[in-house]
Design an enzyme around this catalytic site. Sequence first.
Site, short mmCIF file in Angstrom:
data_model
loop_
_atom_site.label_atom_id
_atom_site.label_comp_id
_atom_site.label_asym_id
_atom_site.label_seq_id
_atom_site.Cartn_x
_atom_site.Cartn_y
_atom_site.Cartn_z
N MET A 33 44.99 21.32 48.59
CA MET A 33 43.86 22.19 48.46
C MET A 33 44.22 23.66 48.59
O MET A 33 43.44 24.44 49.05
CB MET A 33 42.78 21.82 49.46
CG MET A 33 43.18 21.92 50.89
SD MET A 33 41.94 21.14 51.89
CE MET A 33 42.20 22.02 53.37
N PRO A 34 45.38 24.02 48.13
CA PRO A 34 45.68 25.45 48.19
C PRO A 34 44.87 26.24 47.15
O PRO A 34 44.54 25.72 46.09
CB PRO A 34 47.17 25.52 47.89
CG PRO A 34 47.53 24.24 47.30
CD PRO A 34 46.50 23.24 47.67
#
Length: 142
Positions: free
Chosen positions: A1-2
Amino acid sequence: MPFIRVSYMEGQYDTCQLEQISKTIMYALIKHFKVPEDDYFQVFHAHRAGEFFFSKNYLNVERSEGLLYIQITLKSGRTEQQKIGFYAMLAKELSNTVSIRKEDVFVVLVDNEFDDWSFGNGIAQMLDRQKKGDAGHGASSN
């Protein structure tokens, strides 16, 4: 989830190079931090010379006008060794794939938690996944 933000000086990179930079950042995230391939969210910002400032030699690193600021917001939990390895891998890969000088790869990792993310619909999806024990698909390490 960067979530990745890349800032650079206008005119330094063309569309093809920016696409390759994007892919290279994603490749390094997948290989080094085990980020899922479809967890792909990046924004690129070009800045005029009068909006883009940097020290040309802070900490004895000789930067050029090709400097990339790469800010990566991601789930906390990486070790110091993982982060150091990631920086080295990303600089090397950008140097190899886009011919960007390693000195011009400026990276900032911003750690946060699952409750700091909503991927749409006003829902904290990562909290739901965590509660269900679905840490797979990279949820625990992104």
